[in-house]
Scaffold this motif. Structure first.
Motif, PDB file in Angstrom:
ATOM      1  N   TRP A   1     -51.718  -5.172  31.673  1.00 49.34           N
ATOM      2  CA  TRP A   1     -52.767  -4.243  31.256  1.00 49.34           C
ATOM      3  C   TRP A   1     -52.515  -3.905  29.801  1.00 49.34           C
ATOM      4  CZ3 TRP A   1     -51.803  -4.956  36.268  1.00 49.34           C
ATOM      5  CH2 TRP A   1     -52.877  -4.870  37.162  1.00 49.34           C
ATOM      6  N   VAL A   2     -53.490  -4.213  28.971  1.00 52.77           N
ATOM      7  CA  VAL A   2     -53.311  -4.169  27.520  1.00 52.77           C
ATOM      8  C   VAL A   2     -53.948  -2.906  26.945  1.00 52.77           C
ATOM      9  CG1 VAL A   2     -53.701  -5.383  25.352  1.00 52.77           C
ATOM     10  CG2 VAL A   2     -53.335  -6.684  27.469  1.00 52.77           C
ATOM     11  N   SER A   3     -53.130  -2.125  26.237  1.00 47.33           N
ATOM     12  CA  SER A   3     -53.627  -0.970  25.489  1.00 47.33           C
ATOM     13  C   SER A   3     -53.573  -1.299  24.005  1.00 47.33           C
ATOM     14  CB  SER A   3     -52.780   0.277  25.758  1.00 47.33           C
ATOM     15  OG  SER A   3     -52.903   0.707  27.091  1.00 47.33           O
TER      16      SER A   3
ATOM     17  N   GLY B   1     -42.307 -18.302  33.755  1.00 44.17           N
ATOM     18  CA  GLY B   1     -41.744 -18.049  35.075  1.00 44.17           C
ATOM     19  C   GLY B   1     -41.824 -16.607  35.535  1.00 44.17           C
ATOM     20  N   ARG B   2     -42.310 -15.721  34.698  1.00 43.95           N
ATOM     21  CA  ARG B   2     -42.390 -14.308  35.086  1.00 43.95           C
ATOM     22  C   ARG B   2     -43.609 -14.077  35.965  1.00 43.95           C
ATOM     23  NH1 ARG B   2     -42.788 -10.877  30.011  1.00 43.95           N
ATOM     24  NH2 ARG B   2     -44.087 -12.611  29.306  1.00 43.95           N
ATOM     25  N   VAL B   3     -43.472 -13.203  36.936  1.00 45.59           N
ATOM     26  CA  VAL B   3     -44.589 -12.824  37.787  1.00 45.59           C
ATOM     27  C   VAL B   3     -44.556 -11.301  37.954  1.00 45.59           C
ATOM     28  CG1 VAL B   3     -44.615 -15.018  39.031  1.00 45.59           C
ATOM     29  CG2 VAL B   3     -43.258 -13.113  39.914  1.00 45.59           C
ATOM     30  N   GLY B   4     -45.688 -10.764  38.385  1.00 40.49           N
ATOM     31  CA  GLY B   4     -45.756  -9.332  38.622  1.00 40.49           C
ATOM     32  C   GLY B   4     -46.756  -8.663  37.711  1.00 40.49           C
ATOM     33  N   ARG B   5     -46.539  -7.360  37.479  1.00 37.10           N
ATOM     34  CA  ARG B   5     -47.453  -6.558  36.671  1.00 37.10           C
ATOM     35  C   ARG B   5     -46.691  -5.911  35.516  1.00 37.10           C
ATOM     36  NH1 ARG B   5     -48.332  -2.428  40.019  1.00 37.10           N
ATOM     37  NH2 ARG B   5     -47.264  -3.308  41.836  1.00 37.10           N
ATOM     38  N   ALA B   6     -47.426  -5.609  34.432  1.00 35.52           N
ATOM     39  CA  ALA B   6     -46.791  -5.005  33.262  1.00 35.52           C
ATOM     40  C   ALA B   6     -47.827  -4.253  32.445  1.00 35.52           C
ATOM     41  CB  ALA B   6     -46.118  -6.078  32.406  1.00 35.52           C
ATOM     42  N   ALA B   7     -47.340  -3.342  31.635  1.00 37.98           N
ATOM     43  CA  ALA B   7     -48.164  -2.665  30.635  1.00 37.98           C
ATOM     44  C   ALA B   7     -47.792  -3.228  29.270  1.00 37.98           C
ATOM     45  CB  ALA B   7     -47.922  -1.152  30.664  1.00 37.98           C
ATOM     46  N   ARG B   8     -48.787  -3.586  28.486  1.00 39.63           N
ATOM     47  CA  ARG B   8     -48.580  -4.159  27.152  1.00 39.63           C
ATOM     48  C   ARG B   8     -49.234  -3.252  26.125  1.00 39.63           C
ATOM     49  NH1 ARG B   8     -45.569  -7.626  24.248  1.00 39.63           N
ATOM     50  NH2 ARG B   8     -45.471  -8.920  26.147  1.00 39.63           N
ATOM     51  N   LEU B   9     -48.470  -2.823  25.115  1.00 42.18           N
ATOM     52  CA  LEU B   9     -48.990  -1.958  24.068  1.00 42.18           C
ATOM     53  C   LEU B   9     -49.135  -2.742  22.778  1.00 42.18           C
ATOM     54  CD1 LEU B   9     -46.934   1.355  24.520  1.00 42.18           C
ATOM     55  CD2 LEU B   9     -48.953   0.561  25.757  1.00 42.18           C
ATOM     56  N   LEU B  10     -50.308  -2.686  22.191  1.00 39.92           N
ATOM     57  CA  LEU B  10     -50.568  -3.332  20.911  1.00 39.92           C
ATOM     58  C   LEU B  10     -51.063  -2.291  19.922  1.00 39.92           C
ATOM     59  CD1 LEU B  10     -52.412  -6.567  22.147  1.00 39.92           C
ATOM     60  CD2 LEU B  10     -50.031  -6.357  21.439  1.00 39.92           C
ATOM     61  N   PRO B  11     -50.840  -2.512  18.614  1.00 42.44           N
ATOM     62  CA  PRO B  11     -50.117  -3.665  18.054  1.00 42.44           C
ATOM     63  C   PRO B  11     -48.594  -3.483  18.118  1.00 42.44           C
ATOM     64  CG  PRO B  11     -50.998  -2.321  16.285  1.00 42.44           C
ATOM     65  CD  PRO B  11     -51.481  -1.697  17.573  1.00 42.44           C
TER      66      PRO B  11
ATOM     67  N   ARG C   1     -45.966  -2.931  20.180  1.00 37.62           N
ATOM     68  CA  ARG C   1     -45.164  -1.825  20.685  1.00 37.62           C
ATOM     69  C   ARG C   1     -44.508  -2.157  22.017  1.00 37.62           C
ATOM     70  NH1 ARG C   1     -48.970   2.996  20.986  1.00 37.62           N
ATOM     71  NH2 ARG C   1     -47.099   4.061  21.748  1.00 37.62           N
ATOM     72  N   GLY C   2     -44.566  -3.406  22.416  1.00 36.90           N
ATOM     73  CA  GLY C   2     -43.758  -3.844  23.527  1.00 36.90           C
ATOM     74  C   GLY C   2     -44.452  -3.891  24.869  1.00 36.90           C
ATOM     75  N   GLU C   3     -43.650  -4.270  25.884  1.00 35.99           N
ATOM     76  CA  GLU C   3     -44.130  -4.478  27.232  1.00 35.99           C
ATOM     77  C   GLU C   3     -43.223  -3.723  28.200  1.00 35.99           C
ATOM     78  OE1 GLU C   3     -45.326  -8.487  29.537  1.00 35.99           O
ATOM     79  OE2 GLU C   3     -43.164  -8.166  29.388  1.00 35.99           O
TER      80      GLU C   3
ATOM     81  N   ASP D   1     -43.783  14.181  17.074  1.00 40.08           N
ATOM     82  CA  ASP D   1     -43.991  12.915  16.381  1.00 40.08           C
ATOM     83  C   ASP D   1     -42.907  11.921  16.784  1.00 40.08           C
ATOM     84  OD1 ASP D   1     -46.184  13.852  15.036  1.00 40.08           O
ATOM     85  OD2 ASP D   1     -45.025  14.541  13.303  1.00 40.08           O
ATOM     86  N   ALA D   2     -43.349  10.723  17.155  1.00 42.89           N
ATOM     87  CA  ALA D   2     -42.419   9.662  17.526  1.00 42.89           C
ATOM     88  C   ALA D   2     -41.952   8.944  16.264  1.00 42.89           C
ATOM     89  CB  ALA D   2     -43.085   8.668  18.464  1.00 42.89           C
ATOM     90  N   PRO D   3     -40.713   8.455  16.238  1.00 39.82           N
ATOM     91  CA  PRO D   3     -40.248   7.685  15.076  1.00 39.82           C
ATOM     92  C   PRO D   3     -41.016   6.384  14.972  1.00 39.82           C
ATOM     93  CG  PRO D   3     -38.675   7.524  16.884  1.00 39.82           C
ATOM     94  CD  PRO D   3     -39.685   8.554  17.290  1.00 39.82           C
ATOM     95  N   ALA D   4     -41.065   5.842  13.773  1.00 41.72           N
ATOM     96  CA  ALA D   4     -41.743   4.556  13.566  1.00 41.72           C
ATOM     97  C   ALA D   4     -41.025   3.477  14.360  1.00 41.72           C
ATOM     98  CB  ALA D   4     -41.753   4.202  12.077  1.00 41.72           C
ATOM     99  N   ARG D   5     -41.813   2.566  14.937  1.00 42.19           N
ATOM    100  CA  ARG D   5     -41.237   1.497  15.745  1.00 42.19           C
ATOM    101  C   ARG D   5     -41.782   0.153  15.270  1.00 42.19           C
ATOM    102  NH1 ARG D   5     -43.413   5.098  19.565  1.00 42.19           N
ATOM    103  NH2 ARG D   5     -41.866   6.440  20.550  1.00 42.19           N
ATOM    104  N   ASP D   6     -40.908  -0.840  15.246  1.00 40.39           N
ATOM    105  CA  ASP D   6     -41.358  -2.187  14.923  1.00 40.39           C
ATOM    106  C   ASP D   6     -41.947  -2.864  16.149  1.00 40.39           C
ATOM    107  OD1 ASP D   6     -40.537  -1.968  12.320  1.00 40.39           O
ATOM    108  OD2 ASP D   6     -38.535  -2.739  12.740  1.00 40.39           O
ATOM    109  N   GLY D   7     -41.408  -2.516  17.321  1.00 37.72           N
ATOM    110  CA  GLY D   7     -41.914  -3.118  18.568  1.00 37.72           C
ATOM    111  C   GLY D   7     -41.410  -4.542  18.726  1.00 37.72           C
TER     112      GLY D   7
END
Length: 403
Positions: free
Chosen positions: A225-227, A245-255, A257-259, A395-401
């Motif tokens: 699920w992409v945000s 080879g990965r299966v299942g569900r995940a949350a994906r943050l763009l631009p 910011r990781g999974e 405020d969250a610190p800056a992240r490269d992701g």
């Protein structure tokens, strides 16, 4: 738009009509229609003005590049945001993909992103107008960029196209005359055809709406699920051939910011009273079912068994939630909230809520905020009672992701 009118719109004659439409202050006005009909026949004038109105709307999604795109109303609505399309195309390249068949290409924005990273793309749409406009979009892109992959467009039914030895990307139409749908019988191409693509050795990727029910997820796939910038925009299903080879569900943050992958063994979070910090998970976390995973990773508790707000006593940084520090709290009663707003001279009031039957906009009008103060409040059930939490964003610190 009629296909013949679409062909005229993408021609030199259309270029002149579009320039005239762009010069109009309001392309939907009678004066604009009158001005263009003095120079062009009614069909082309109307198409150019409609196109100009769509390009102005599209600027919020595509920025300056909207001026170079040919659009349809449905195509604009279903078109992928550029950051998301680029992420998906780059993932395909990382998985070793070189040749892609884009089924249901619409106006071609995903095909553009795939060509931009060097993929060889064949885009297909059964709507002739969409195919005409997609071809023009891809041709214009090719004129402006070097090193992009070859891209062609075919007007055809996706179910009748030879899939060749290409990886397949499919964005099925999910609309009826009444609007968007999750009745799989309304999908085009048919749902059985779409999910059948996932078994292909060359791999497949499906773009679906973020309301995808978990019960419809095919087995042995990875569904993300992409945000994008906090907006939940789609669910993306990857076949095992493309998911390493990965299966299942995940949350994906763009631009970038990781999974967050769902741990099916993660226990339900504990429930407790709000502590010093309140955390609002990203919408992709909730849609994917990753809330228990996020709580287990961070040591957070829920404020109520049926409410998605999490809480901790210390600040915990995560890209998968927005953190608020709780500055005050009191039981939820409208008259008490009105008194608090008046006593603190709150003129600018942000109202967030979960699990409470109240319209924030209507409540704000009834509270009549007035004064120099600013506040953010959260109205939520907690153990034993509903509360108003007066909060301040941390405020969250800056992240490269990554990912």
């Amino acid at each position: 738009m009629d296909p013949e009118v679409a062909r005229r719109l993408v021609s030199e004659e259309g270029t002149q009509a579009l320039a005239a439409a762009a010069a109009q202050a309001d392309p939907g006005s009678l004066s604009a229609a009158t001005a263009l009909r003095k120079r062009f026949d009614p069909a082309l004038a109307a198409a150019a003005l409609a196109q100009e109105a769509l390009r102005r709307r599209a600027a919020t999604k595509f920025g300056d590049s909207a001026r170079r795109l040919f659009l349809t109303p449905d195509g604009l609505e279903q078109a992928t945001r550029p950051d998301v399309a680029r992420w998906r195309a780059e993932r395909m390249v990382a998985a070793g993909v070189r040749r892609v068949l884009d089924l249901g290409c619409g106006i071609g924005t995903d095909a553009l992103a795939m060509a931009a990273v060097g993929l060889d793309v064949v885009a297909v749409d059964r709507d002739e107008t969409a195919a005409v406009l997609a071809a023009a979009n891809l041709a214009r892109h090719g004129e402006r960029r070097e090193g992009i992959g070859p891209a062609t467009v075919r007007h055809a039914d996706a179910t009748a196209v030879d899939l060749e030895d290409r990886t397949v990307f499919c964005d099925p139409a999910r609309r009826t005359g009444a609007g968007r749908t999750w009745q799989i019988g309304d999908f085009s191409p048919p749902w059985e055809f779409v999910t059948g693509l996932l078994a292909r050795a060359e791999g497949a990727c499906l773009k679906l709406g973020p309301g995808l029910p978990h019960r419809l997820i095919p087995p042995n796939t990875l569904t993300e699920w992409v945000s994008h910038n906090g907006d939940l925009v789609e669910a993306c299903i990857w076949s095992s051939a493309l998911a390493d080879g990965r299966v299942g569900r995940a949350a994906r943050l763009l631009p970038n910011r990781g999974e967050l992958r769902v741990d099916p063994e993660a226990p339900d979070p504990p429930v407790g009273d709000p502590q010093r910090y309140l955390h609002e998970p990203e919408p992709g976390v909730l849609a994917s079912g990753a809330l228990p995973t996020l709580a287990a990773m961070t040591g957070a508790a829920r404020v109520h068994p049926e409410i998605a707000y999490l809480t901790t006593d210390t600040p915990v940084d995560s890209p998968f939630w927005t953190t608020f520090e709780i500055r005050d709290s009191f039981p939820w009663r409208e008259k008490d909230l009105r008194r608090w707003v008046g006593e603190h001279a709150i003129g600018t009031l942000e109202i967030k809520k979960r699990g409470i039957d109240v319209d924030p906009a209507a409540l704000r009008r009834r509270l009549r905020p007035k004064g120099p103060g600013r506040a953010t409040i959260v109205i939520t059930p907690t153990l034993g009672r509903a509360q108003v939490l007066v909060v301040e964003r941390v405020d969250a610190p800056a992240r490269d992701g990554s990912g």
